[in-house]
Design a protein around this motif. Structure first.
Motif, PDB file in Angstrom:
ATOM      1  N   ALA A 104      -5.665  -5.893  -5.257  1.00 17.75           N
ATOM      2  CA  ALA A 104      -5.418  -5.297  -3.947  1.00 17.75           C
ATOM      3  C   ALA A 104      -5.216  -3.791  -4.090  1.00 17.75           C
ATOM      4  O   ALA A 104      -4.485  -3.333  -4.968  1.00 17.75           O
ATOM      5  CB  ALA A 104      -4.192  -5.940  -3.303  1.00 17.75           C
ATOM      6  N   ARG A 105      -5.942  -3.034  -3.242  1.00 13.01           N
ATOM      7  CA  ARG A 105      -5.873  -1.577  -3.164  1.00 13.01           C
ATOM      8  C   ARG A 105      -6.434  -0.882  -4.405  1.00 13.01           C
ATOM      9  O   ARG A 105      -6.265   0.327  -4.581  1.00 13.01           O
ATOM     10  CB  ARG A 105      -4.440  -1.092  -2.881  1.00 13.01           C
ATOM     11  CG  ARG A 105      -3.827  -1.746  -1.649  1.00 13.01           C
ATOM     12  CD  ARG A 105      -2.502  -1.129  -1.270  1.00 13.01           C
ATOM     13  NE  ARG A 105      -2.705   0.210  -0.721  1.00 13.01           N
ATOM     14  CZ  ARG A 105      -3.088   0.471   0.531  1.00 13.01           C
ATOM     15  NH1 ARG A 105      -3.320  -0.534   1.368  1.00 13.01           N
ATOM     16  NH2 ARG A 105      -3.231   1.701   0.950  1.00 13.01           N
ATOM     17  N   GLU A 106      -7.129  -1.642  -5.261  1.00 15.03           N
ATOM     18  CA  GLU A 106      -7.834  -1.008  -6.391  1.00 15.03           C
ATOM     19  C   GLU A 106      -9.122  -0.395  -5.848  1.00 15.03           C
ATOM     20  O   GLU A 106      -9.862  -1.023  -5.100  1.00 15.03           O
ATOM     21  CB  GLU A 106      -8.154  -2.053  -7.454  1.00 15.03           C
ATOM     22  CG  GLU A 106      -8.731  -1.455  -8.736  1.00 15.03           C
ATOM     23  CD  GLU A 106      -8.931  -2.501  -9.816  1.00 15.03           C
ATOM     24  OE1 GLU A 106      -9.121  -2.126 -10.985  1.00 15.03           O
ATOM     25  OE2 GLU A 106      -8.907  -3.716  -9.493  1.00 15.03           O
ATOM     26  N   ARG A 107      -9.418   0.836  -6.212  1.00 11.77           N
ATOM     27  CA  ARG A 107     -10.504   1.586  -5.574  1.00 11.77           C
ATOM     28  C   ARG A 107     -11.751   1.555  -6.462  1.00 11.77           C
ATOM     29  O   ARG A 107     -11.672   1.652  -7.684  1.00 11.77           O
ATOM     30  CB  ARG A 107     -10.071   3.024  -5.304  1.00 11.77           C
ATOM     31  CG  ARG A 107      -8.719   3.107  -4.589  1.00 11.77           C
ATOM     32  CD  ARG A 107      -8.352   4.504  -4.172  1.00 11.77           C
ATOM     33  NE  ARG A 107      -9.022   4.867  -2.939  1.00 11.77           N
ATOM     34  CZ  ARG A 107      -8.533   4.615  -1.729  1.00 11.77           C
ATOM     35  NH1 ARG A 107      -7.368   4.012  -1.598  1.00 11.77           N
ATOM     36  NH2 ARG A 107      -9.196   4.960  -0.640  1.00 11.77           N
ATOM     37  N   MET A 149     -11.658   0.441  -1.102  1.00 12.07           N
ATOM     38  CA  MET A 149     -10.733  -0.555  -1.642  1.00 12.07           C
ATOM     39  C   MET A 149     -10.637  -1.743  -0.698  1.00 12.07           C
ATOM     40  O   MET A 149     -11.079  -1.703   0.455  1.00 12.07           O
ATOM     41  CB  MET A 149      -9.348   0.054  -1.842  1.00 12.07           C
ATOM     42  CG  MET A 149      -8.643   0.377  -0.542  1.00 12.07           C
ATOM     43  SD  MET A 149      -6.978   0.994  -0.784  1.00 12.07           S
ATOM     44  CE  MET A 149      -6.416   1.050   0.930  1.00 12.07           C
ATOM     45  N   ASN A 168      -7.713  -4.755   0.738  1.00 14.14           N
ATOM     46  CA  ASN A 168      -6.264  -4.891   0.914  1.00 14.14           C
ATOM     47  C   ASN A 168      -5.694  -6.164   0.268  1.00 14.14           C
ATOM     48  O   ASN A 168      -4.515  -6.450   0.421  1.00 14.14           O
ATOM     49  CB  ASN A 168      -5.905  -4.873   2.397  1.00 14.14           C
ATOM     50  CG  ASN A 168      -6.071  -3.491   2.994  1.00 14.14           C
ATOM     51  OD1 ASN A 168      -5.733  -2.492   2.357  1.00 14.14           O
ATOM     52  ND2 ASN A 168      -6.610  -3.424   4.203  1.00 14.14           N
ATOM     53  N   LYS A 169      -6.518  -6.924  -0.416  1.00  7.82           N
ATOM     54  CA  LYS A 169      -6.026  -8.133  -1.073  1.00  7.82           C
ATOM     55  C   LYS A 169      -6.788  -8.314  -2.389  1.00  7.82           C
ATOM     56  O   LYS A 169      -7.812  -7.674  -2.634  1.00  7.82           O
ATOM     57  CB  LYS A 169      -6.252  -9.345  -0.173  1.00  7.82           C
ATOM     58  CG  LYS A 169      -7.716  -9.703   0.015  1.00  7.82           C
ATOM     59  CD  LYS A 169      -7.868 -11.013   0.759  1.00  7.82           C
ATOM     60  CE  LYS A 169      -9.330 -11.461   0.761  1.00  7.82           C
ATOM     61  NZ  LYS A 169      -9.496 -12.773   1.432  1.00  7.82           N
TER      62      LYS A 169
END
Length: 631
Positions: free
Chosen positions: A383-386, A436, A438-439
């Motif tokens: 999650a939130r890894e770009r 990214m 969100n999960k």
């Protein structure tokens, strides 16, 4: 001040004109004596130069303003009128005399004994027909290789000036429908028109309903091909004074609108550019560009000069051969292609070797998501890894692809890194950086959709690169040209009447950005909300560049961005995109691998157009970067 002076001048002239009519006025404001036909008379005499040129004179015994119906579809005004009749026949000429006491009309028949084709020796007739010596006439066809050869705009927005502002057809954009099968031969002798259409015409649903004939949906280019046989013994009339071309027998130029009267924008021996109103869609003005059939030639493709060889750096940024590319491992794929019934079942041709090639199958429906190709990467994401993603998309026909990067284990398909349309013509580099989810997901899914490409199109996906986001600070050192530039701004905002006069509230930010609030009354169309940043930045045609900025907005919309040396000359554009998506929030904008089209850009302009953005929207643009493109 100039506009006020001009308005005052017009009013003064109008006032002078009104007072010049005083002889028809009476001080007691009573109507004059009634007028009847017995008081009217006129003469019609052949001129000294030709019996086909008739001089008409008002010889009535009462004063008034003479208006003439010349019996050939034309009208005139004045006590003495000269009119040409190139063709033999009988013409009923009517004169109406308007006086303070009313009006009356008389008419007489004038006989023309012989044809005089010398009277058609005019620039317009010669350009249209090839002249009197062209006994077989001159044949015109649609200028299919010209951008805007077919288009539509607002009939109430000065068509001759604004043109097809709503939509313009790309070169060969209607390849595969009956529009290009239409040929029109104009013959000067007898003003004959020969229309060949191979048994079909092209129109949209409103046009088909107005015509009252059923047709066949065309999945390749949309709308309908309708069986239609032109009437026999067609003719035409060309009015060079009023710049109109009228086709008899309800004839029309390939696309049915319900109107046979065309307003001429430009008519030369090499091009005919016309527009007409639509009875099927009141408010629409349709535009057509035709060229002589013997001059229709597909332009030679511009030579592609190979780029200067550049050594690959050890740690390349956003390159398929870099160690950072996660797609160098194996992946699975699947496809789903469908006709217009959304029933699926079509099988595309797929080949995966060094590149991925996909052949769009026959029967494709023509809509988005009717031609899906999915790559299951087996690459997990927290999650939130770009992530950054890029690929090259090449196609043998122009079209619009959809590219979506999402979670393979999302049953609702409502979680995605990126989802957007890509215009493909030839070969297109697609990049979506710094996105990214969100999960968590166990596998990133890449989804391509080619449902809007014509059947038989071969699409090649190459240079796929999926990597964890590499920030700008870790790229090889380059110089951002923007902060050191001298920048000044201009703006032009308008309501739907295209008259301008609106003003956006603008604040230039310290550094390299601005804040802008879209003014009330904005018209809602492209180019009604122009904001330009003028710089002294030099971009060299031999170099490639990249541009990025951060945009924050308070509403969703589409906007246009253009980087150019000359806003009026598209040959000098560095990049132009009129389908950019503005989100309610913050987005990163990036364009890569562009260069000035034909010559160095000595004073680069960055133009935004927010004409389609809702009034009151606040837009903030920061972190502008314009620099050499780093591979």
């Amino acid at each position: 001040m100039k506009s006020i002076f001009k308005a005052s001048l017009i009013l003064a002239v109008m006032g002078a004109f009104l007072f010049s009519c005083a002889p028809l006025d009476k001080d007691d404001y009573k109507l004059g004596d009634p007028v009847n036909e017995s008081l009217l008379s006129f003469t019609s005499s052949p001129s000294a130069s030709s019996p086909n040129i008739i001089v008409l004179k008002n010889t009535s015994s009462t004063a008034g303003v003479a208006l003439w119906d010349l019996g050939n579809g034309s009208t005139a005004k004045g006590d003495e009128v000269t009119v040409s009749y190139p063709f033999k026949g009988e013409y009923t000429i009517a004169m109406s005399l308007y006086t303070p006491g009313g009006s009356a009309t008389i008419s007489k028949v004038v006989s023309i004994a012989n044809d005089d084709y010398g009277l058609l020796d005019t620039p317009g007739f010669n350009a249209l027909t090839g002249g009197a010596n062209a006994t077989d006439g001159k044949t015109w066809v649609f200028a299919r290789y010209t951008y805007g050869h077919f288009g539509v705009g607002d009939i109430n927005a000065a068509p001759e000036v604004n043109g097809p502002a709503w939509w313009q057809c790309d070169p060969k954009g209607k390849e595969g429908c009956s529009l290009y099968d239409n040929e029109y031969t104009f013959i000067q002798k007898g003003t004959k028109l020969i229309w060949k259409n191979q048994g079909y015409i092209y129109t949209n649903e409103n046009g088909m309903n107005h015509l009252g004939m059923g047709g066949t949906a065309n999945p390749a280019v949309g709308d309908f091909d309708v069986p239609y046989t032109p009437a026999d013994n067609l003719t035409f009339s060309l009015d060079e004074d009023n710049m109109t071309l009228t086709l008899s027998g309800n004839a029309f130029f390939g696309f049915y609108t319900g109107d046979s009267v065309y307003r001429i924008i430009r008519l030369t021996e090499h091009e005919m550019y016309v527009w007409c109103g639509s009875a099927a869609e009141p408010g629409n003005a349709w535009y057509f560009i035709l060229v002589p059939k013997d001059e229709l030639k597909e332009p030679e493709p511009e030579p592609v000069n190979p780029p200067d060889p550049k050594p690959d750096p050890e740690e390349a940024w956003f390159r398929p051969n870099a160690e950072t590319n996660l797609l160098r491992s194996s992946f699975d794929y699947e496809s789903w292609f469908s006709g217009a019934d959304w029933g699926g079942g079509l099988e595309p041709g797929i080949s995966i070797k060094n590149n991925i090639t996909i052949t769009v199958p026959d029967g494709i429906g023509g809509g988005e998501w009717m031609g899906q190709f999915k790559i299951r990467t087996h690459i997990p994401a927290a999650a939130r890894e770009r992530f950054d993603f890029c690929c090259n998309i090449a196609a043998t026909n122009p079209g619009t692809a959809t590219v979506k990067m999402t979670a393979a284990d999302d049953p609702a398909d409502d979680e995605f890194f990126y989802n957007g349309n890509v215009a493909v013509e030839g070969s297109t580099l697609f990049e979506a950086a710094d996105h990214m989810l969100n999960k968590d997901t166990e596998s990133i899914l890449l989804v391509f959709d080619f449902g809007r490409f014509p059947a038989g199109t071969v699409i090649t996906l190459s240079d796929l690169c999926l990597q964890k986001h590499i920030p700008l600070s870790e790229k090889p050192a380059v110089v951002n040209l923007w902060p050191a530039a001298n920048v000044f701004t201009t703006q032009w905002f308008s309501g739907p009447d295209w008259s301008g006069g609106l003003s956006a509230e603008v604040t230039m930010l310290e550094g390299n950005g601005f804040e802008l609030t879209v003014p009330e009354g904005i018209g809602g169309s492209e180019w009604m909300g122009q904001f330009a940043l003028h710089t002294d930045i030099l971009l060299q045609a031999s170099h490639e560049y990249e541009f990025s900025c951060v945009m924050t907005a308070t509403a969703d919309s589409q906007y246009t961005m253009k980087l150019t040396n000359d806003p009026e000359d598209d040959s000098k554009v560095s990049f132009y995109d009129n389908a950019m998506t503005m989100k309610n929030g913050t987005v990163k904008v990036r364009k890569v691998g562009f260069k000035p089209e034909s010559q160095d850009s000595e004073a680069t302009m960055l133009i935004f157009d927010f004409g389609r953005t809702p009034a009151g929207t606040k837009i903030t643009v920061t972190d502008i970067v314009l620099q050499e493109y780093v591979y």
